[in-house]
Design a protein around this motif. Structure first.
Motif, PDB file in Angstrom:
ATOM      1  N   SER A 178       0.787  -1.239   0.022  1.00  7.58           N
ATOM      2  CA  SER A 178      -0.044   0.094   0.066  1.00  7.58           C
ATOM      3  C   SER A 178       0.700   1.401  -0.013  1.00  7.58           C
ATOM      4  CB  SER A 178      -1.004  -0.034   1.191  1.00  7.58           C
ATOM      5  OG  SER A 178      -0.162  -0.077   2.311  1.00  7.58           O
ATOM      6  N   HIS A 179       1.970   1.311   0.400  1.00  3.48           N
ATOM      7  CA  HIS A 179       3.175   2.282   0.282  1.00  3.48           C
ATOM      8  C   HIS A 179       3.373   2.850  -1.079  1.00  3.48           C
ATOM      9  CE1 HIS A 179       4.264   2.643   4.513  1.00  3.48           C
ATOM     10  NE2 HIS A 179       4.032   1.341   4.584  1.00  3.48           N
ATOM     11  N   PHE A 180       3.096   1.890  -2.042  1.00  3.03           N
ATOM     12  CA  PHE A 180       3.577   2.038  -3.635  1.00  3.03           C
ATOM     13  C   PHE A 180       2.121   2.575  -4.217  1.00  3.03           C
ATOM     14  CE2 PHE A 180       4.674   0.968  -7.794  1.00  3.03           C
ATOM     15  CZ  PHE A 180       5.958   1.761  -8.159  1.00  3.03           C
ATOM     16  N   GLY A 181       1.612   3.809  -3.895  1.00  2.00           N
ATOM     17  CA  GLY A 181       0.230   4.125  -4.564  1.00  2.00           C
ATOM     18  C   GLY A 181       0.672   4.669  -5.906  1.00  2.00           C
ATOM     19  N   PRO A 182      -0.515   5.101  -6.389  1.00  2.00           N
ATOM     20  CA  PRO A 182      -0.344   5.985  -7.818  1.00  2.00           C
ATOM     21  C   PRO A 182       0.709   7.219  -7.889  1.00  2.00           C
ATOM     22  CG  PRO A 182      -2.724   5.388  -7.258  1.00  2.00           C
ATOM     23  CD  PRO A 182      -2.045   5.049  -6.008  1.00  2.00           C
ATOM     24  N   PHE A 183       0.378   7.833  -6.867  1.00  2.00           N
ATOM     25  CA  PHE A 183       1.682   9.072  -6.897  1.00  2.00           C
ATOM     26  C   PHE A 183       2.986   8.412  -7.135  1.00  2.00           C
ATOM     27  CE2 PHE A 183       4.065  12.366  -4.551  1.00  2.00           C
ATOM     28  CZ  PHE A 183       4.006  13.322  -5.492  1.00  2.00           C
ATOM     29  N   ILE A 184       3.388   7.584  -6.252  1.00  2.00           N
ATOM     30  CA  ILE A 184       4.603   7.030  -6.199  1.00  2.00           C
ATOM     31  C   ILE A 184       4.964   6.336  -7.583  1.00  2.00           C
ATOM     32  CG2 ILE A 184       6.334   5.458  -5.392  1.00  2.00           C
ATOM     33  CD1 ILE A 184       6.062   7.915  -3.755  1.00  2.00           C
ATOM     34  N   ALA A 185       3.813   5.512  -8.146  1.00  2.00           N
ATOM     35  CA  ALA A 185       4.060   4.755  -9.092  1.00  2.00           C
ATOM     36  C   ALA A 185       4.139   5.717 -10.515  1.00  2.00           C
ATOM     37  CB  ALA A 185       2.712   3.878  -9.515  1.00  2.00           C
ATOM     38  N   LYS A 186       3.507   6.718 -10.619  1.00  2.00           N
ATOM     39  CA  LYS A 186       3.405   7.540 -11.829  1.00  2.00           C
ATOM     40  C   LYS A 186       4.769   8.360 -11.770  1.00  2.00           C
ATOM     41  CE  LYS A 186       0.250  10.009 -13.442  1.00  2.00           C
ATOM     42  NZ  LYS A 186      -0.824  10.846 -13.736  1.00  2.00           N
ATOM     43  N   LYS A 187       5.392   8.742 -10.603  1.00  2.00           N
ATOM     44  CA  LYS A 187       6.608   9.435 -10.620  1.00  2.00           C
ATOM     45  C   LYS A 187       7.810   8.450 -11.174  1.00  2.00           C
ATOM     46  CE  LYS A 187       6.079  13.185  -7.282  1.00  2.00           C
ATOM     47  NZ  LYS A 187       7.228  14.145  -8.163  1.00  2.00           N
ATOM     48  N   VAL A 188       7.843   7.291 -10.424  1.00  2.00           N
ATOM     49  CA  VAL A 188       8.891   6.340 -10.982  1.00  2.00           C
ATOM     50  C   VAL A 188       8.850   6.122 -12.246  1.00  2.00           C
ATOM     51  CG1 VAL A 188       9.731   3.937 -10.561  1.00  2.00           C
ATOM     52  CG2 VAL A 188       8.978   5.571  -8.527  1.00  2.00           C
ATOM     53  N   ILE A 189       7.621   5.762 -12.653  1.00  2.00           N
ATOM     54  CA  ILE A 189       7.474   5.166 -14.320  1.00  2.00           C
ATOM     55  C   ILE A 189       7.784   6.425 -15.154  1.00  2.00           C
ATOM     56  CG2 ILE A 189       5.872   4.303 -15.792  1.00  2.00           C
ATOM     57  CD1 ILE A 189       4.624   2.897 -13.505  1.00  2.00           C
ATOM     58  N   GLY A 190       7.459   7.605 -14.753  1.00  2.00           N
ATOM     59  CA  GLY A 190       7.704   8.722 -15.422  1.00  2.00           C
ATOM     60  C   GLY A 190       9.034   8.830 -15.605  1.00  2.00           C
ATOM     61  N   ILE A 191       9.816   8.872 -14.535  1.00  2.00           N
ATOM     62  CA  ILE A 191      11.280   9.007 -14.680  1.00  2.00           C
ATOM     63  C   ILE A 191      11.896   7.831 -15.555  1.00  2.00           C
ATOM     64  CG2 ILE A 191      13.391   8.500 -13.421  1.00  2.00           C
ATOM     65  CD1 ILE A 191      11.931  10.045 -11.443  1.00  2.00           C
ATOM     66  N   LEU A 192      11.592   6.363 -15.201  1.00  2.00           N
ATOM     67  CA  LEU A 192      12.163   5.626 -16.192  1.00  2.00           C
ATOM     68  C   LEU A 192      11.787   5.477 -17.476  1.00  2.00           C
ATOM     69  CD1 LEU A 192      11.680   2.411 -13.871  1.00  2.00           C
ATOM     70  CD2 LEU A 192      13.797   3.833 -13.923  1.00  2.00           C
ATOM     71  N   GLN A 193      10.838   5.947 -17.793  1.00  2.00           N
ATOM     72  CA  GLN A 193      10.121   6.043 -19.378  1.00  2.00           C
ATOM     73  C   GLN A 193      10.660   7.232 -20.105  1.00  2.00           C
ATOM     74  OE1 GLN A 193       6.109   3.165 -19.577  1.00  2.00           O
ATOM     75  NE2 GLN A 193       5.849   5.361 -19.207  1.00  2.00           N
ATOM     76  N   ASP A 194      10.625   8.434 -19.337  1.00  3.82           N
ATOM     77  CA  ASP A 194      10.622   9.381 -20.219  1.00  3.82           C
ATOM     78  C   ASP A 194      11.753  10.597 -19.528  1.00  3.82           C
ATOM     79  OD1 ASP A 194       8.451   9.024 -22.041  1.00  3.82           O
ATOM     80  OD2 ASP A 194       7.076   9.429 -20.332  1.00  3.82           O
ATOM     81  N   GLY A 195      12.486   9.907 -18.550  1.00  2.00           N
ATOM     82  CA  GLY A 195      13.223  10.983 -17.837  1.00  2.00           C
ATOM     83  C   GLY A 195      14.566  10.613 -17.491  1.00  2.00           C
ATOM     84  N   PHE A 196      15.062   9.429 -17.938  1.00  2.00           N
ATOM     85  CA  PHE A 196      16.368   8.907 -17.854  1.00  2.00           C
ATOM     86  C   PHE A 196      16.756   8.224 -19.065  1.00  2.00           C
ATOM     87  CE2 PHE A 196      19.543   6.241 -16.047  1.00  2.00           C
ATOM     88  CZ  PHE A 196      20.345   7.206 -15.017  1.00  2.00           C
ATOM     89  N   PRO A 197      18.156   8.302 -19.423  1.00  2.00           N
ATOM     90  CA  PRO A 197      18.534   7.699 -20.732  1.00  2.00           C
ATOM     91  C   PRO A 197      19.006   6.368 -20.596  1.00  2.00           C
ATOM     92  CG  PRO A 197      20.213   9.060 -19.570  1.00  2.00           C
ATOM     93  CD  PRO A 197      19.202   9.319 -18.859  1.00  2.00           C
ATOM     94  N   ILE A 198      18.160   5.230 -20.392  1.00  2.00           N
ATOM     95  CA  ILE A 198      18.604   4.022 -20.063  1.00  2.00           C
ATOM     96  C   ILE A 198      17.418   3.117 -20.975  1.00  2.00           C
ATOM     97  CG2 ILE A 198      16.899   3.621 -18.192  1.00  2.00           C
ATOM     98  CD1 ILE A 198      20.470   2.337 -17.856  1.00  2.00           C
TER      99      ILE A 198
END
Length: 342
Positions: free
Chosen positions: A198-218
């Motif tokens: 339950s600690h991994f809610g939509p707010f955290i999920a969106k931020k992490v996925i936003g970084i991995l998909q569109d905010g980091f060159p990996i």
């Protein structure tokens, strides 16, 4: 440690120096390609990277940054800019947007990126929440092994885990081999409870996925999930709406079937905890690599941000880094989604 992992080591820590007394960063040398002929060919075929045009392409991106974002505090070194060109297959416009997103993400989430250095995360590293396996997969991808059951929420917030993930990605992407080959994630959800999920809610999920998909060159080539309990259906229900189709198709759920995992990751590169023959899982070696990189992270993440960087306003953030308010409705539904999986 493999030869490639050894190459990721940097100068010793400067813990004895205060943050205001760091020696000036040495001037980076001119770019010298470290790719093998095989990887040069792979980069040409998969990333549209042409060695004879490489420095021209880097200069084109550098000129775009200087013209469109003259006040942006960023490295413009050849090697640094190449990360973004490779991640976007040498499309100048997309590489520039990725670079801006990269800095926007860092400005928008201070809980994660402020004072980001290995010495500040020793407890998380010691927990074994994340490590990098010593062997790459058959495609040359480094394997990040994430074990959420190692996290005790009462010890520190979930953002500390995210800081360690980002720390590891920053270290890995320094390698040109990783820029070309990408990475694989192996996530072991054994023992993950409802309260922890339950600690991994939509707010955290969106931020992490936003970084991995569109905010980091990996380049994330695959995500293998093992030992996932029924609760993972609820976790994935939270994550999936934010995933692009290409990334969503790279998720593989194996449950407790290690034979299924071995069809993708051979036993020879896995520790015995995952049915492999590469010995016991060792977190000490990768922790040592990160801790030896203290000086690099202090220079990059522990310095004041100039006021002129305010040009990176929220309008430039990738979709995944929305405001808290945008996730309120989704957050209220999280626990009901998770409970429905039981």
């Amino acid at each position: 440690m493999s030869e490639e992992s050894d190459s990721l080591r940097t100068s010793p820590s400067v813990a004895s120096l205060s943050e205001n007394e760091l020696p000036p960063a040495p001037k980076p040398p001119g770019y010298v390609c470290s790719l093998t002929e095989e990887l040069v060919t792979k980069a040409r075929e998969e990333l549209q990277e042409k060695p004879e045009w490489r420095l021209r392409d880097v200069q084109a991106l550098r000129d775009m940054v200087r013209k469109e974002f003259p006040n942006l505090r960023t490295s413009l070194d050849d090697a640094f800019l190449l990360r973004f060109l490779r991640a976007r297959k040498f499309d100048y416009d997309r590489a520039l947007q990725l670079l801006i997103n990269y800095h926007s993400c860092r400005r928008s989430w201070p809980e994660v990126f402020h004072n980001l250095k290995p010495s500040a995360l020793k407890d998380v590293l010691a927990s074994g929440f994340l490590t990098v396996l010593p062997h790459t997969d058959p495609r040359g991808c480094h394997i990040l092994c994430i074990r959420p059951d190692r996290w005790i929420p009462s010890n520190y917030p979930i953002t500390e885990n995210i800081r360690v993930i980002y720390l590891t990605l920053e270290k890995l992407i320094q390698s040109e081999e990783t820029q070309v080959n990408g990475i694989v994630i192996l996530a072991d959800y054994k023992g993950v409870s409802l309260s922890k999920a339950s600690h991994f809610g939509p707010f955290i999920a969106k931020k992490v996925i936003g970084i991995l998909q569109d905010g980091f060159p990996i380049r994330i080539k695959a995500v293998h999930i093992v030992n996932e309990p029924r609760i993972f259906k609820g976790i994935f229900a939270i994550i999936k709406p934010f995933l692009k189709e290409k990334i969503a198709n790279r998720f593989f759920l194996h449950g407790s079937d290690l034979n299924s995992l071995h069809t993708n990751l051979p036993k020879s590169i896995l520790p015995k905890e995952y049915g492999g023959t590469a010995g016991e899982l060792d977190i000490a070696a990768w922790n040592a690599v990160l801790l030896a990189s203290e000086e690099d992270f202090v220079r990059e993440f522990c310095q004041p941000v100039p006021a002129c960087d305010s040009i990176l306003g929220r309008a430039l953030l990738p979709e995944g880094l929305a405001s808290d308010a945008q996730c309120d409705d989704s957050m209220r539904a999280v626990k009901s989604q998770l409970y429905s999986c039981y």
